[in-house]
Design a protein around this motif. Structure first.
Motif, PDB file in Angstrom:
ATOM      1  N   PHE A 111       0.834  -1.203   0.000  1.00  0.00           N
ATOM      2  CA  PHE A 111       0.000   0.000   0.000  1.00  0.00           C
ATOM      3  C   PHE A 111       0.868   1.253   0.000  1.00  0.00           C
ATOM      4  CE2 PHE A 111      -2.348   3.410   2.034  1.00  0.00           C
ATOM      5  CZ  PHE A 111      -3.542   3.393   1.322  1.00  0.00           C
ATOM      6  N   SER A 112       1.954   1.214   0.767  1.00  0.00           N
ATOM      7  CA  SER A 112       2.860   2.364   0.803  1.00  0.00           C
ATOM      8  C   SER A 112       3.469   2.622  -0.572  1.00  0.00           C
ATOM      9  CB  SER A 112       3.956   2.124   1.836  1.00  0.00           C
ATOM     10  OG  SER A 112       4.879   3.188   1.849  1.00  0.00           O
TER      11      SER A 112
ATOM     12  N   THR B  95       3.254 -12.685  -4.181  1.00  0.00           N
ATOM     13  CA  THR B  95       3.473 -12.935  -2.753  1.00  0.00           C
ATOM     14  C   THR B  95       2.281 -12.469  -1.929  1.00  0.00           C
ATOM     15  OG1 THR B  95       5.864 -12.649  -3.059  1.00  0.00           O
ATOM     16  CG2 THR B  95       5.028 -12.490  -0.803  1.00  0.00           C
ATOM     17  N   LEU B  96       1.760 -11.284  -2.264  1.00  0.00           N
ATOM     18  CA  LEU B  96       0.619 -10.736  -1.529  1.00  0.00           C
ATOM     19  C   LEU B  96      -0.613 -11.622  -1.686  1.00  0.00           C
ATOM     20  CD1 LEU B  96      -0.591  -8.442   0.152  1.00  0.00           C
ATOM     21  CD2 LEU B  96      -1.027  -7.209  -1.979  1.00  0.00           C
ATOM     22  N   GLY B  97      -0.877 -12.053  -2.920  1.00  0.00           N
ATOM     23  CA  GLY B  97      -2.031 -12.913  -3.156  1.00  0.00           C
ATOM     24  C   GLY B  97      -1.900 -14.255  -2.456  1.00  0.00           C
TER      25      GLY B  97
ATOM     26  N   ALA C 116     -13.692 -10.936   5.105  1.00  0.00           N
ATOM     27  CA  ALA C 116     -13.398 -11.045   3.675  1.00  0.00           C
ATOM     28  C   ALA C 116     -13.537  -9.704   2.969  1.00  0.00           C
ATOM     29  CB  ALA C 116     -14.332 -12.076   3.041  1.00  0.00           C
ATOM     30  N   LEU C 117     -14.550  -8.934   3.356  1.00  0.00           N
ATOM     31  CA  LEU C 117     -14.771  -7.631   2.730  1.00  0.00           C
ATOM     32  C   LEU C 117     -13.634  -6.661   3.035  1.00  0.00           C
ATOM     33  CD1 LEU C 117     -16.620  -5.817   1.077  1.00  0.00           C
ATOM     34  CD2 LEU C 117     -17.817  -5.220   3.186  1.00  0.00           C
ATOM     35  N   ALA C 118     -13.130  -6.703   4.277  1.00  0.00           N
ATOM     36  CA  ALA C 118     -12.035  -5.806   4.662  1.00  0.00           C
ATOM     37  C   ALA C 118     -10.791  -6.077   3.826  1.00  0.00           C
ATOM     38  CB  ALA C 118     -11.732  -5.965   6.153  1.00  0.00           C
TER      39      ALA C 118
ATOM     40  N   LEU D 224      -7.130  -4.700  -0.781  1.00  0.00           N
ATOM     41  CA  LEU D 224      -6.469  -5.179  -2.000  1.00  0.00           C
ATOM     42  C   LEU D 224      -6.957  -4.417  -3.233  1.00  0.00           C
ATOM     43  CD1 LEU D 224      -6.514  -9.025  -1.318  1.00  0.00           C
ATOM     44  CD2 LEU D 224      -4.500  -7.556  -1.414  1.00  0.00           C
ATOM     45  N   THR D 225      -8.256  -4.132  -3.286  1.00  0.00           N
ATOM     46  CA  THR D 225      -8.808  -3.384  -4.423  1.00  0.00           C
ATOM     47  C   THR D 225      -8.274  -1.961  -4.445  1.00  0.00           C
ATOM     48  OG1 THR D 225     -10.830  -4.714  -4.303  1.00  0.00           O
ATOM     49  CG2 THR D 225     -10.933  -2.676  -5.575  1.00  0.00           C
ATOM     50  N   LEU D 226      -8.124  -1.361  -3.283  1.00  0.00           N
ATOM     51  CA  LEU D 226      -7.572  -0.012  -3.214  1.00  0.00           C
ATOM     52  C   LEU D 226      -6.139   0.023  -3.734  1.00  0.00           C
ATOM     53  CD1 LEU D 226      -7.891   2.927  -2.341  1.00  0.00           C
ATOM     54  CD2 LEU D 226      -7.191   2.258  -0.040  1.00  0.00           C
ATOM     55  N   ILE D 227      -5.363  -0.989  -3.387  1.00  0.00           N
ATOM     56  CA  ILE D 227      -3.983  -1.063  -3.888  1.00  0.00           C
ATOM     57  C   ILE D 227      -3.980  -1.224  -5.408  1.00  0.00           C
ATOM     58  CG2 ILE D 227      -1.847  -2.406  -3.834  1.00  0.00           C
ATOM     59  CD1 ILE D 227      -2.502  -3.121  -0.935  1.00  0.00           C
ATOM     60  N   VAL D 228      -4.877  -2.087  -5.905  1.00  0.00           N
ATOM     61  CA  VAL D 228      -4.992  -2.271  -7.360  1.00  0.00           C
ATOM     62  C   VAL D 228      -5.342  -0.956  -8.039  1.00  0.00           C
ATOM     63  CG1 VAL D 228      -6.362  -3.362  -9.185  1.00  0.00           C
ATOM     64  CG2 VAL D 228      -5.606  -4.710  -7.225  1.00  0.00           C
TER      65      VAL D 228
END
Length: 275
Positions: free
Chosen positions: A65-66, A190-192, A222-224, A229-233
């Motif tokens: 995220f950073s 790795t994240l996934g 699951a939503l969190a 992850l979607t925000l990072i994408v």
């Protein structure tokens, strides 16, 4: 040039849904696996490992995220830097002798116009053409500077060339950081993998306790993860859906060019009657 990947062409809302469903599936797989071998001892043994894996995932999430946030901030700063650089080049074009002064100003004005694409639906379609047109204008502007060499003082010409170099350099930075400066695929992998292992292990832990799926906790869990992850994408994508990089500095420059280039042609303010 920018070649849109399949993943980038998907709606961000679809990506959110896919991640959410995948996380739920991994949780259910872990839960079903634990149901086949029910044992409260398994739950007690898994708990420390699940906690450690969750901590490692949180660390990788924070790093990723950073990276995405920093890259997004750099892209925003480059828009402002480009607006300042083009504005400076337009002002310093006044130092050139005619006809290079008028020609350079016209080219810079055209440059600002093509750099601003306000319609989000057109951005992807015209992106490569904007890059080509921008680089073509760079060459034209450089040729004007070369041709002005004999009729312009070297000191004044150097000031203009310095500003023009900044315009060209910032364009290159925007292309590289905006289109090519992506999070490496190894980090995504790795994240996934860590996400799915953590979710699966939590599913095993819940299933081993044999007290039901606890969907009241599992769904927000699951939503969190899906939202983060979607925000990072979204932050990593060249063309955003919900988090747009503002083009306002360039828009303001474009809208103010008439005042900068033709100050004598601005209409006078109406006189207020004293009667």
């Amino acid at each position: 040039m920018y070649t849109e990947a399949f993943f980038d062409s998907l709606s961000i809302y679809l990506i959110l849904g896919l991640i959410f469903v995948t996380i739920l599936i991994m949780f259910e797989c872990g839960y079903q696996l634990a149901q086949r071998f029910p044992s409260k001892q398994i739950s007690g043994s898994i708990s420390p490992m699940a906690t450690g894996l969750a901590s490692l995932l949180a660390f990788i999430l924070a790093i990723t995220f950073s990276m995405a946030a920093v890259k997004s901030g750099e892209r925003k700063q480059l828009v402002l830097a480009e607006a300042n650089a083009v504005g400076t080049a337009i002002l310093r074009a006044s130092l050139l002798a005619e006809p290079y002064r008028s020609n350079s100003r016209a080219l810079l004005r055209e440059y600002v116009t093509i750099r601003v694409v306000e319609d989000p639906e057109q951005k992807k379609a015209v992106l490569n053409q904007v890059i080509i047109d921008s680089e073509t204008l760079h060459l034209k502007l450089w040729n004007q500077a070369i041709q002005a060499h004999d009729s312009t003082s070297p000191e004044l010409l150097l000031l203009y060339i310095s500003a023009l170099n900044d315009v060209i350099d910032i364009h290159t930075e925007r292309v590289n950081k905006g289109l090519r400066g992506r999070i490496p695929i190894s980090i995504w992998f790795t994240l996934g993998l860590l996400t799915f292992l953590t979710v699966g292990l939590n599913g095993i832990q819940v299933g081993a306790e044999d007290k039901g799926r606890a969907l009241v906790a599992a769904l927000p869990f699951a939503l969190a993860f899906s939202l983060v992850l979607t925000l990072i994408v979204e932050l990593d994508r060249p063309e955003r859906s919900i988090i747009e990089i503002s083009q306002q500095p360039l828009i303001d420059l474009r809208d103010s060019l008439d005042k900068v280039l033709y100050p004598d042609q601005q209409p006078l303010l109406p006189q207020v009657s004293k009667d």
